[in-house]
Design an enzyme around this catalytic site. Structure first.
Site, PDB file in Angstrom:
ATOM      1  N   LYS A 161       0.822  -1.218   0.000  1.00  0.00           N
ATOM      2  CA  LYS A 161       0.000   0.000   0.000  1.00  0.00           C
ATOM      3  C   LYS A 161       0.854   1.264   0.000  1.00  0.00           C
ATOM      4  O   LYS A 161       0.397   2.316  -0.424  1.00  0.00           O
ATOM      5  CB  LYS A 161      -0.975  -0.001   1.183  1.00  0.00           C
ATOM      6  CG  LYS A 161      -1.899  -1.223   1.254  1.00  0.00           C
ATOM      7  CD  LYS A 161      -2.566  -1.542  -0.058  1.00  0.00           C
ATOM      8  CE  LYS A 161      -3.525  -2.724  -0.026  1.00  0.00           C
ATOM      9  NZ  LYS A 161      -2.970  -3.993   0.445  1.00  0.00           N
ATOM     10  N   TYR A 191     -11.900 -15.018   3.787  1.00  0.00           N
ATOM     11  CA  TYR A 191     -10.936 -13.980   4.164  1.00  0.00           C
ATOM     12  C   TYR A 191     -10.498 -14.127   5.617  1.00  0.00           C
ATOM     13  O   TYR A 191     -11.338 -14.162   6.526  1.00  0.00           O
ATOM     14  CB  TYR A 191     -11.580 -12.602   3.947  1.00  0.00           C
ATOM     15  CG  TYR A 191     -10.655 -11.452   4.265  1.00  0.00           C
ATOM     16  CD1 TYR A 191      -9.775 -10.973   3.314  1.00  0.00           C
ATOM     17  CD2 TYR A 191     -10.662 -10.865   5.526  1.00  0.00           C
ATOM     18  CE1 TYR A 191      -8.915  -9.925   3.610  1.00  0.00           C
ATOM     19  CE2 TYR A 191      -9.809  -9.812   5.828  1.00  0.00           C
ATOM     20  CZ  TYR A 191      -8.940  -9.350   4.862  1.00  0.00           C
ATOM     21  OH  TYR A 191      -8.088  -8.322   5.163  1.00  0.00           O
ATOM     22  N   TYR A 211      -2.744 -12.706   3.678  1.00  0.00           N
ATOM     23  CA  TYR A 211      -2.457 -12.475   2.252  1.00  0.00           C
ATOM     24  C   TYR A 211      -1.272 -13.301   1.750  1.00  0.00           C
ATOM     25  O   TYR A 211      -1.424 -14.234   0.963  1.00  0.00           O
ATOM     26  CB  TYR A 211      -2.173 -10.987   1.999  1.00  0.00           C
ATOM     27  CG  TYR A 211      -3.319 -10.075   2.328  1.00  0.00           C
ATOM     28  CD1 TYR A 211      -4.325  -9.837   1.392  1.00  0.00           C
ATOM     29  CD2 TYR A 211      -3.406  -9.444   3.562  1.00  0.00           C
ATOM     30  CE1 TYR A 211      -5.377  -8.989   1.685  1.00  0.00           C
ATOM     31  CE2 TYR A 211      -4.456  -8.591   3.858  1.00  0.00           C
ATOM     32  CZ  TYR A 211      -5.438  -8.368   2.924  1.00  0.00           C
ATOM     33  OH  TYR A 211      -6.475  -7.535   3.226  1.00  0.00           O
TER      34      TYR A 211
HETATM   35  C1  LIG Z   1      -3.659  -5.212   0.381  1.00  0.00           C
HETATM   36  C2  LIG Z   1      -2.746  -6.360   0.412  1.00  0.00           C
HETATM   37  C3  LIG Z   1      -2.661  -7.263  -0.663  1.00  0.00           C
HETATM   38  C4  LIG Z   1      -3.541  -7.179  -1.870  1.00  0.00           C
HETATM   39  O1  LIG Z   1      -3.231  -6.125  -2.736  1.00  0.00           O
HETATM   40  P1  LIG Z   1      -4.430  -5.500  -3.595  1.00  0.00           P
HETATM   41  O2  LIG Z   1      -3.781  -4.501  -4.450  1.00  0.00           O
HETATM   42  O3  LIG Z   1      -5.371  -4.918  -2.602  1.00  0.00           O
HETATM   43  O4  LIG Z   1      -5.080  -6.596  -4.366  1.00  0.00           O
HETATM   44  C5  LIG Z   1      -1.765  -8.285  -0.595  1.00  0.00           C
HETATM   45  N1  LIG Z   1      -0.979  -8.447   0.491  1.00  0.00           N
HETATM   46  C6  LIG Z   1      -1.033  -7.623   1.546  1.00  0.00           C
HETATM   47  C7  LIG Z   1      -0.143  -7.904   2.703  1.00  0.00           C
HETATM   48  C8  LIG Z   1      -1.918  -6.548   1.547  1.00  0.00           C
HETATM   49  O5  LIG Z   1      -1.975  -5.736   2.613  1.00  0.00           O
END
Ligand SMILES: *Cc1c(COP(=O)(O)O)cnc(C)c1O
Length: 338
Positions: free
Chosen positions: A54, A265, A291
């Site tokens: 991000k 999720y 993630y």
């Molecule tokens: C937000 C996030 C993702 C996913 O990325 P997107 O661009 O939202 O699809 C993957 N890994 C982590 C650790 C994240 O915080």
């Protein structure tokens, strides 16, 4: 497509992280799996408040907010949102007021990302089942009544400017790849709000690399208004328009692997537990429960099942997330990988 017409250097950007992030090879993980060459792009080391993907997106989004004269930033996410934590840190560093709209109820103890959100001094609004920012408009109205100039950062930072950051990230990768003299067949990463995916798809076209851009789907998407696959394709197209690239992506250009969403999720299973332990114990690198643990679990499975071959050369794009490990401590089962 006319590469010469592509231009995003004029779009506002506020530097928030340290780039380029390292590109490294994971030789021990590759050996352990008797698999292909595996490389890792270390966006867990973007440098802003424990890092993550991000940070890249926020450079362009917050750049736009400042250009528009905003003094207050508002965004949404899960209680353990990495996006919200990085937004809170960015806002703090720029003297902007920050509001986070978080799904669920306030827990008794703040841990992981939520603890960090509080340390960064942001205002937290608990939104119950409205975990994707449904409550933002009414909070924005209130902020305006108070005389503030709020700017909405989209869920996950996934709009055209956020996706654009991953075109720029792709350029960064290509420059590193060429100087290291390595070749790639696949880029594997966690895909959840779509900006990373859309940007990498577009970068793959612009830089003419023809890698398999494989997003591992993280969320079942039961509450999505637009199906996630359609959302990513549309975002890739609107991002192309923003920077003057003439592409028209269609569904067949997208690789979104939904084999690993499991129980949904943030529900940790064997896949994530094994990936977390294996990455840590072979390489000394942390992946997260929500993630990157799921995406790494997907990569491990694709190697074992032969979907990715020994002759391939894979890049795992580490998107961050390790602060959530602490919040999920009770759900983790760490095993010794001998
Ligand atoms: C937000 C996030 C993702 C996913 O990325 P997107 O661009 O939202 O699809 C993957 N890994 C982590 C650790 C994240 O915080």
């Amino acid at each position: 497509m006319k590469n010469a017409d592509i231009n995003y250097a004029d779009l506002p950007r506020e530097l928030l992280g340290f780039f380029p992030t390292p590109l490294i090879e994971l030789t021990k993980l590759s050996q352990k799996l008797d698999g292909p060459k595996i490389f890792m792009k270390r966006d867990d080391n973007t440098g802003l408040a424990l890092g993550g993907n991000k940070t890249r997106k926020l450079e362009y989004i917050i750049g736009d907010a400042l250009a528009q004269g905003a003094d207050t930033i508002i965004t949404a996410g899960a209680a353990q949102s990495n996006h919200c934590r990085q937004t809170a840190a960015a806002a703090a560093s720029l003297g902007l007021e920050c509001h986070l709209v978080l799904g669920g109820q306030e827990p008794n103890h703040a841990n992981g990302n939520l603890l960090l959100d509080k340390i960064f001094g942001c205002h937290i609004h608990w939104a119950g089942s409205n975990r994707k920012g449904e409550d933002i408009p009414k909070i924005v109205e209130q902020l305006k009544k108070e005389g503030k100039k709020p700017y909405i950062v989209p869920y996950g930072g996934s709009n055209e400017r956020g996706a654009l950051a991953f075109v720029e990230a792709f350029r960064e990768l290509e420059s590193q790849r060429q100087s290291m003299n390595i070749s790639l067949t696949h880029i594997i990463f966690a895909s959840s709000s779509g900006g990373t995916h859309a940007g990498l798809m577009l970068g793959n076209k612009i830089f003419n690399t023809a890698y398999q851009i494989v997003g591992i789907n993280i969320d079942k998407g039961e509450t999505d208004k637009v199906p996630f696959d359609q959302y990513i394709v549309a975002l890739a197209n609107s991002t192309a328009t923003l920077i003057g690239a003439e592409y028209d992506f269609s569904a067949s250009d997208l690789i979104l692997n939904s084999d690993y969403v499991g129980e949904g999720y943030g529900v940790i299973g064997t896949l994530e537990n094994e990936a977390i332990a294996m990455t840590a114990q072979t390489e000394g690198i942390l992946v997260d429960p929500v993630y990157t643990g799921r995406a790494m679990g997907g990569l491990i499975d694709m190697i074992r099942s032969g979907k990715i071959k020994k002759t391939d050369s894979v890049l795992f794009w580490h998107t961050g997330g390790a602060p959530a490990l602490f919040a999920y401590a009770d759900n983790l089962e760490v095993t010794q990988q001998n």
